[in-house]
Design a protein around this motif. Structure first.
Motif, PDB file in Angstrom:
ATOM      1  N   VAL A 110      28.565 -16.234 -19.358  1.00 22.80           N
ATOM      2  CA  VAL A 110      27.191 -16.431 -19.837  1.00 22.80           C
ATOM      3  C   VAL A 110      26.961 -17.928 -19.958  1.00 22.80           C
ATOM      4  CG1 VAL A 110      25.556 -15.958 -21.709  1.00 22.80           C
ATOM      5  CG2 VAL A 110      27.376 -14.309 -21.206  1.00 22.80           C
ATOM      6  N   ARG A 111      25.797 -18.396 -19.536  1.00 24.31           N
ATOM      7  CA  ARG A 111      25.433 -19.815 -19.647  1.00 24.31           C
ATOM      8  C   ARG A 111      24.071 -19.937 -20.321  1.00 24.31           C
ATOM      9  NH1 ARG A 111      29.933 -19.907 -18.621  1.00 24.31           N
ATOM     10  NH2 ARG A 111      31.068 -21.074 -17.055  1.00 24.31           N
ATOM     11  N   ARG A 112      23.970 -20.879 -21.242  1.00 25.11           N
ATOM     12  CA  ARG A 112      22.705 -21.168 -21.907  1.00 25.11           C
ATOM     13  C   ARG A 112      22.169 -22.477 -21.353  1.00 25.11           C
ATOM     14  NH1 ARG A 112      23.304 -20.075 -27.720  1.00 25.11           N
ATOM     15  NH2 ARG A 112      23.129 -17.962 -26.861  1.00 25.11           N
ATOM     16  N   VAL A 113      21.037 -22.388 -20.661  1.00 24.17           N
ATOM     17  CA  VAL A 113      20.443 -23.583 -20.069  1.00 24.17           C
ATOM     18  C   VAL A 113      19.257 -24.085 -20.884  1.00 24.17           C
ATOM     19  CG1 VAL A 113      21.251 -23.119 -17.724  1.00 24.17           C
ATOM     20  CG2 VAL A 113      19.054 -22.210 -18.447  1.00 24.17           C
ATOM     21  N   VAL A 114      18.803 -23.279 -21.838  1.00 25.61           N
ATOM     22  CA  VAL A 114      17.690 -23.660 -22.714  1.00 25.61           C
ATOM     23  C   VAL A 114      18.104 -23.362 -24.149  1.00 25.61           C
ATOM     24  CG1 VAL A 114      15.290 -23.232 -23.343  1.00 25.61           C
ATOM     25  CG2 VAL A 114      15.982 -23.091 -20.942  1.00 25.61           C
TER      26      VAL A 114
END
Length: 91
Positions: free
Chosen positions: A86-90
């Motif tokens: 999982v990646r959080r870009v915001v």
């Protein structure tokens, strides 16, 4: 994915270079138990991190499939191919 984020004013990169391989390197890693709406979730389909979706919350993910177009699935649909990336870009 690029179009979705662009609607919210977030640029994920050039059109010709926005792939699952580039998206998985964006933002910061997130523990699956801490997923929030808008996080990118990756699935090991035809390759490691070969498919990406946007987590919508409540165990649902928006993604684009070659047979159904854009649609929403429950994360349980991907239980065999979700390896916790999982990646959080915001923020």
């Amino acid at each position: 994915m690029r179009w979705i984020f662009e609607q919210g004013g977030v640029n994920l990169g050039r059109v010709d270079s926005t792939t699952t391989d580039t998206l998985v390197r964006l933002g910061k890693p997130v523990n699956p138990s801490q997923m929030k709406r808008g996080d990118l979730v990756f699935f090991d389909t035809y390759k490691v991190n070969g498919h990406v979706g946007v987590y919508l919350g409540d165990g649902r993910v928006l993604h684009d499939g070659s047979t159904h177009g854009v649609w929403i699935n429950d994360m349980n649909h991907f239980r065999k191919v979700f390896k916790g990336v999982v990646r959080r870009v915001v923020e």
